[in-house]
Design a protein around this motif. Structure first.
Motif, mmCIF file in Angstrom:
data_model
loop_
_atom_site.group_PDB
_atom_site.id
_atom_site.type_symbol
_atom_site.label_atom_id
_atom_site.label_comp_id
_atom_site.label_asym_id
_atom_site.label_seq_id
_atom_site.Cartn_x
_atom_site.Cartn_y
_atom_site.Cartn_z
ATOM 1 N N ARG A 132 -8.966 0.487 -24.821
ATOM 2 C CA ARG A 132 -7.883 0.922 -26.005
ATOM 3 C C ARG A 132 -6.496 -0.551 -25.591
ATOM 4 O O ARG A 132 -5.690 0.176 -26.239
ATOM 5 C CB ARG A 132 -8.038 1.747 -25.915
ATOM 6 C CG ARG A 132 -8.877 2.782 -26.823
ATOM 7 C CD ARG A 132 -8.296 4.432 -27.226
ATOM 8 N NE ARG A 132 -8.827 5.145 -27.035
ATOM 9 C CZ ARG A 132 -9.216 6.393 -27.344
ATOM 10 N NH1 ARG A 132 -8.550 7.227 -27.552
ATOM 11 N NH2 ARG A 132 -10.288 6.346 -27.295
ATOM 12 N N PRO A 133 -6.829 -1.356 -27.098
ATOM 13 C CA PRO A 133 -5.913 -3.157 -26.990
ATOM 14 C C PRO A 133 -4.755 -2.037 -27.228
ATOM 15 O O PRO A 133 -3.115 -2.428 -26.411
ATOM 16 C CB PRO A 133 -5.871 -4.064 -28.268
ATOM 17 C CG PRO A 133 -7.425 -3.207 -28.228
ATOM 18 C CD PRO A 133 -7.790 -1.751 -27.918
ATOM 19 N N ALA A 160 1.828 -2.272 -21.156
ATOM 20 C CA ALA A 160 2.206 -3.511 -20.791
ATOM 21 C C ALA A 160 3.998 -3.634 -21.808
ATOM 22 O O ALA A 160 5.024 -3.550 -20.838
ATOM 23 C CB ALA A 160 1.752 -5.043 -21.315
ATOM 24 N N VAL A 161 3.950 -3.115 -22.188
ATOM 25 C CA VAL A 161 5.673 -2.684 -22.766
ATOM 26 C C VAL A 161 6.293 -2.155 -22.367
ATOM 27 O O VAL A 161 7.490 -2.314 -21.888
ATOM 28 C CB VAL A 161 5.811 -2.305 -24.744
ATOM 29 C CG1 VAL A 161 7.118 -1.787 -25.280
ATOM 30 C CG2 VAL A 161 5.186 -3.582 -25.319
ATOM 31 N N ILE A 162 5.957 -1.079 -21.726
ATOM 32 C CA ILE A 162 6.587 -0.333 -20.734
ATOM 33 C C ILE A 162 7.046 -0.674 -19.253
ATOM 34 O O ILE A 162 8.195 -0.902 -18.960
ATOM 35 C CB ILE A 162 5.752 1.182 -20.329
ATOM 36 C CG1 ILE A 162 5.722 2.071 -22.027
ATOM 37 C CG2 ILE A 162 6.549 1.663 -19.544
ATOM 38 C CD1 ILE A 162 4.626 3.419 -21.445
ATOM 39 N N GLY A 163 6.372 -2.024 -19.252
ATOM 40 C CA GLY A 163 6.505 -2.550 -17.936
ATOM 41 C C GLY A 163 7.522 -3.074 -18.123
ATOM 42 O O GLY A 163 8.988 -3.527 -17.202
ATOM 43 N N LEU A 207 -1.117 -2.565 -24.698
ATOM 44 C CA LEU A 207 -0.042 -3.479 -25.559
ATOM 45 C C LEU A 207 0.913 -2.012 -25.126
ATOM 46 O O LEU A 207 2.229 -2.648 -24.334
ATOM 47 C CB LEU A 207 -0.540 -3.112 -26.667
ATOM 48 C CG LEU A 207 0.964 -3.993 -28.069
ATOM 49 C CD1 LEU A 207 0.952 -5.629 -26.780
ATOM 50 C CD2 LEU A 207 0.589 -4.590 -28.821
ATOM 51 N N ALA A 208 1.024 -1.101 -25.056
ATOM 52 C CA ALA A 208 2.359 -0.278 -25.065
ATOM 53 C C ALA A 208 2.322 0.368 -23.665
ATOM 54 O O ALA A 208 3.641 0.123 -22.913
ATOM 55 C CB ALA A 208 1.319 1.732 -25.615
ATOM 56 N N VAL A 220 2.454 -0.370 -13.469
ATOM 57 C CA VAL A 220 2.032 -0.717 -14.903
ATOM 58 C C VAL A 220 0.300 -0.789 -14.540
ATOM 59 O O VAL A 220 -0.547 -0.391 -15.168
ATOM 60 C CB VAL A 220 1.816 -2.423 -15.486
ATOM 61 C CG1 VAL A 220 1.207 -3.107 -16.282
ATOM 62 C CG2 VAL A 220 3.728 -2.346 -16.068
ATOM 63 N N LEU A 221 0.122 -0.993 -12.846
ATOM 64 C CA LEU A 221 -1.287 -1.595 -12.594
ATOM 65 C C LEU A 221 -2.156 -0.239 -12.441
ATOM 66 O O LEU A 221 -3.397 0.307 -13.074
ATOM 67 C CB LEU A 221 -1.793 -2.526 -11.691
ATOM 68 C CG LEU A 221 -3.334 -2.582 -10.817
ATOM 69 C CD1 LEU A 221 -3.300 -3.426 -9.590
ATOM 70 C CD2 LEU A 221 -3.810 -1.226 -9.562
ATOM 71 N N GLY A 222 -1.486 1.065 -12.039
ATOM 72 C CA GLY A 222 -1.773 2.327 -12.046
ATOM 73 C C GLY A 222 -1.918 2.653 -13.042
ATOM 74 O O GLY A 222 -3.107 3.197 -13.547
ATOM 75 N N VAL A 223 -1.324 3.077 -14.101
ATOM 76 C CA VAL A 223 -1.110 3.200 -15.533
ATOM 77 C C VAL A 223 -2.433 2.945 -16.379
ATOM 78 O O VAL A 223 -3.106 3.027 -17.026
ATOM 79 C CB VAL A 223 -0.293 3.240 -15.766
ATOM 80 C CG1 VAL A 223 0.157 3.910 -17.725
ATOM 81 C CG2 VAL A 223 1.331 3.868 -15.145
#
Length: 951
Positions: free
Chosen positions: A391-392, A399-402, A396-397, A36-39
């Protein structure tokens, strides 16, 4: 109990369990947070570093409304697209003259506009080290219209005709600073640097900026007064125009300017273009441009999918171990009336809790690292960010993937926990389960089929088949990993205690070991695939690279007839300023008739000198002339490479890109040229030159040990000296001279076909002149050395210039290979460390038993090290094999395209090698697993507190 109440209880249990097992929870959070950090960092960096249309326009025109320029066709109508991607003459328009009349650009400005001009000129200026070739731009940098295009970093803007500002890169490379003075060579005009400026889209630019009239006007005036001063050669003038207040530059203004032969890039029009029906060029031709959004979306989906797969493979075993360690708690849920779905909910809730925390922490850390490393990223890209674009919805997307990744990682352990009986959960017995026999068989079939599909895709040029087949083959290997891990347990029967226990532990706990091996394999497979393809392309570029000089040499070449001691001064400058090793090899040029390279006359009346290549097999290149295309169609890439490297063909293309030794590529020299430049240490060749026998480097020009030299002795009217020495009409001589033929491998020597002794040239009636020197250098000259050398050449009359061999450009590819190796190494270390930590947590009872029976304290350390080594080494070896498949298939596509190009042009190279990156593979296969094992052993405690073993 309602669904909401049940999940609330499950989440509360999961939260308490996560806090109770902080180490395991930290591992899971780290594995979810890292992707998530990398993306997140990649998303914010890409959005911020990719200039928008408005930012690109600002970089071009600053805060002005438009840039006006002449189309170069004279005062005739032109057409353009709104964003000026293309332009041309309208149908039926008269063709522009070869020397079109100038266009009055200012007459095309809308009423009430104001403007400033921009014009650049190449120039030579003095530096701290010597002199440097740069670009000087006449632009009023203090004008508000320039803001955004160029901004002041330090100091002040120019306030007079003798002041300039410099880009930061210019100051760094030249050793100058604010307050320094630099002199423009030619008119010898001196300027004071008053400030440093930055071009947001060209951080690596080396330029000087002066006010209009500060450079070109005095330079032109000085050239008019002194014919020794070369007049300036400026580029086309651009006008940065601001329209009337509130009006801007509209599409009607652009069309009006086009009628006068003026092109306009308008901010207003480019950001809000008119419909195609109002654009003559677009309405008539239907201009269309490819959209790369689909390819970008596919790439993003692929990267995200791979990141999710990595996390699921690595975090899944952690949830499985956590579920086993909490099995008594899960059993109590069953005794209290909880059904299997509620037991699964407890385990899935752990994925929700840890996945949510990992996703949020990953997004926050990604934003923080992007801000922290922003200057470093801008330096790499040589482009300043605009605003830090966040871009929030995208974050958010991510974070949801994580979060979903955490849930997916807990899914399989939840299903297993739900199937356990309450008795097994309360007693702690795991039971015995047989491995699936169907899955490995399906995996083998998928692996073989995937490889076949990938190879078919490579031979047919279908990249979709290559990608699909490679993925299927990798999934097939994944399906076989449990069997492979089980087989490893049989290999340790004769090994010492620690490696034997590590192998058996890996085989006994395949649910923990196999996913970690699969994660390492997936990361290494991608790295090996890209590294193999990159290394192969580098080898192809190295083969296709045509060197200007032999490696490790530099050539000092005379640029005009030298007078007196100019060339000796240039030689002294080279020896004083460059890292020269060894001796110097002087060489001369030879010609017949007039020296037209000096007078720049037409070839008629100048004379020629050439070596006549015999015809027939071994002399003429089969890839030229009739039948060449048919021959090329039947050649493989290897056969074509061998033929192109033969003496008959190598000279047809390599000599055109070598250093300037004359049209005939014949130099006058002695044995020092052989040893220092040709790298031919042959006493017989040296004796031949001393005796007056030329040394031929390309055997294709020899016949029976002789070379045919054809000379046309013609003298133009300006060559009075040679006309007196050789009166009469033009004459043609053909001489067959005996030569010493060097081995065929020296035929590719850049710039030289034959070395001719001076006394032989005199005997043949040819003209010779000292022309330059060859030096052996220890490294390519730096900026400071080049500037110092250029200054010394200027003092010597600019009678010579230096040519150096840069080699094939491969620094970018080397960086890519290093980054890939580091990425795969980090993933391998992480996967091995996580597996080792899980094995330690899962095998506390076994370690307690070892201590109880008297095992030495070092066994605990060595066991942890070998457990880590097994996972890392197995994953790396499988990943290496899996990664070769897509790389080979993609190279087959390249080979197919190269063969097609060779058939159209027989001289084109069809060499498409497949090169394994042994350094990268060695680093991954040897260094990383050993390092992982040593680190695991170092951080594993050797002492264990004895406790009563349950059960």
């Amino acid at each position: 109990m309602s669904v909401f109440t049940g999940w609330r209880a499950a989440l509360r249990i999961a939260r308490r369990d996560a806090l109770r097992s902080k180490g395991r929870s930290a591992l899971v959070v780290a594995m979810i947070a890292l992707p998530v950090l990398g993306v997140t960092a990649a998303d914010v960096t890409y959005r911020s570093s990719t200039p928008t249309a408005a930012e690109k326009l600002t970089a071009t025109m600053g805060s002005a409304d438009a840039v006006f320029s002449s189309a170069g066709m004279g005062p005739v109508p032109v057409e353009q697209l709104p964003d000026l991607r293309t332009y041309g003459s309208p149908p039926g328009a008269p063709q522009p003259d070869s020397a079109p009349k100038p266009v009055d650009v200012r007459s095309a400005f809308p009423e009430g506009s104001r403007y400033i001009t921009e014009q650049s000129v190449p120039a030579t200026v003095t530096t701290r080290h010597g002199i440097a070739n740069i670009e000087i731009v006449e632009l009023r940098t203090s004008d508000p219209a320039v803001r955004g295009k160029l901004d002041l970093v330090e100091g002040t803007y120019p306030a007079g005709k003798d002041e300039v500002v410099a880009t930061e890169h210019f100051l760094e490379s030249t050793g100058l600073r604010i307050g320094s003075r630099t002199t423009l060579s030619g008119p010898e005009q001196t300027y004071t640097i008053t400030g440093s400026v930055e071009l947001h889209s060209e951080l690596g630019a080396s330029k000087l900026y002066a006010d209009p009239g500060a450079v070109l006007a005095p330079w032109t005036a000085a050239a008019a007064r002194d014919d020794k001063i070369v007049p300036p050669n400026p580029g086309d003038t651009k006008w940065l125009v601001q329209g009337a207040p509130g009006a801007g530059i509209t599409w009607s203004d652009v069309l009006a300017a086009n009628k006068k032969g003026v092109l306009v890039l308008s901010r207003q029009v480019a950001l809000d273009p008119p419909p195609d029906s109002e654009v003559p060029m677009a309405a008539r031709a239907g201009m269309g441009f490819p959209d790369g959004s689909a390819e970008l979306s596919a790439a993003v989906v692929t990267v995200v999918a791979m990141a999710v797969l990595e996390v699921v493979l690595l975090a899944g075993p952690a949830f499985a171990v956590g579920a086993r360690r909490s099995r008594r708690q899960l059993g109590l849920v069953g005794t209290c009336g909880g059904d299997r779905s509620q037991v699964r909910a407890v385990v899935l809730a752990g994925g929700v809790v840890l996945g949510g925390f990992g996703a949020v922490s990953g997004v926050v850390a990604g934003l923080g690292l992007t801000v922290l490393f922003r200057p470093l990223i801008e330096g790499w890209t040589e482009n300043r960010f605009g605003e830090l674009e966040i871009r929030p919805w995208e974050l958010l997307a991510i974070a949801v993937i994580g979060l979903v990744t955490g849930i997916l990682a807990a899914l399989a352990p939840a299903i297993v926990a739900g199937r356990q009986s309450v008795l097994e959960s309360l007693t702690g017995r795991r039971g015995t389960r047989r491995s699936s026999r169907v899955l490995p068989a399906v995996g083998c079939v998928a692996m073989a089929g995937g490889i076949a599909v990938a190879v078919i895709g490579g031979t047919t040029g279908n990249t979709n088949l290559v990608a699909g087949g490679s993925v299927v083959a990798e999934l097939g290997v994944l399906a076989c990993i449990p069997v492979i891990v089980g087989f490893l347990g049989r290999l340790g029967s004769r090994l010492p205690l620690s490696p034997r226990m590590a192998l058996r532990d890996a085989a006994r706990n395949r649910g923990r070991t196999a996913p970690a091996v699969a994660a390492v394999m997936a990361a290494v497979a991608g790295t090996v695939a890209i590294a193999t393809y990159t290394a192969s392309v580098m080898a192809e570029h190295e083969y296709d690279h045509i060197p200007m000089l032999t490696p490790g040499t530099a050539a000092l070449v005379g640029s005009q007839p030298t007078e007196g001691d100019q060339l000796p001064l240039a030689r002294a400058a080279v020896e004083r300023n460059l890292a020269v090793s060894g001796g110097r090899a002087d060489f001369g040029r030879v010609w017949a008739g007039s020296d037209c390279s000096v007078y720049y006359e037409e070839e008629d009346g100048c004379g020629t000198l050439e070596m006549v290549k015999p015809t027939g097999k071994g002399h003429s290149c089969p890839l030229q002339g009739p039948g060449a295309r048919k021959l090329a169609e039947g050649l493989s890439a290897g056969a074509h490479k061998k033929l192109m490297g033969s003496p008959a063909c190598v000279d047809e293309y390599i000599q055109a890109y070598s250093f300037d030794s004359g049209i005939a590529k014949i130099v006058v020299g002695d044995a020092s040229v052989l040893t220092s430049y040709v790298k031919l240490d042959d006493p017989e060749a040296a004796r031949a030159l001393a005796d007056g026998t030329p040394v031929l480097l390309n055997p294709a020009y020899a016949e029976n040990g002789q070379v045919t030299l054809k000379s046309v002795h013609t003298y133009n009217e300006r060559d009075t000296e040679n006309r007196k020495l050789h009166p009469g009409t033009a004459r043609t001589t053909t001489d067959r001279i005996k030569v010493y033929v060097a081995p065929g491998k020296y035929a590719a020597t850049p710039g030289i076909r034959m070395i001719l002794p001076k006394k032989t040239a005199d005997r043949l009636g040819l003209h010779t002149q000292d022309y330059g020197s060859i030096y052996t250098v220890t490294h390519t000259p730096t900026d400071a050395e080049q500037q110092a050398l250029q200054a010394a050449f200027a003092q010597a009359g600019d009678a010579a210039f230096l040519q150096t061999e840069q080699g094939a450009e491969s620094r970018d590819e080397d960086v890519i290979l290093l980054i890939l190796a580091l990425f795969a190494g980090v993933v391998t270390l992480g996967a091995a460390a996580i597996t080792t930590g899980l094995a330690k947590a899962d095998a506390e009872a076994d370690l307690t038993t070892l201590s109880a029976v008297g095992a030495p304290p070092g066994v605990r350390r060595s066991l942890s090290g070998f457990q880590c080594l097994v996972v890392a080494l197995t994953g790396v070896l499988l990943g290496t094999v899996a990664g070769i498949v897509p790389a080979v298939s993609l190279r087959l596509i390249d080979l197919r395209e190269a063969m097609a190009a060779m058939r159209k042009e027989p001289m084109d190279s069809a060499y498409t090698p497949i090169v394994l990156p042994w350094e990268t593979i060695g680093l991954l296969a040897l260094v990383v697993p050993v390092l992982a094992g040593l680190l695991a052993a170092a951080f594993a405690g050797s002492r264990l507190k004895l406790a009563r073993r349950a059960g």
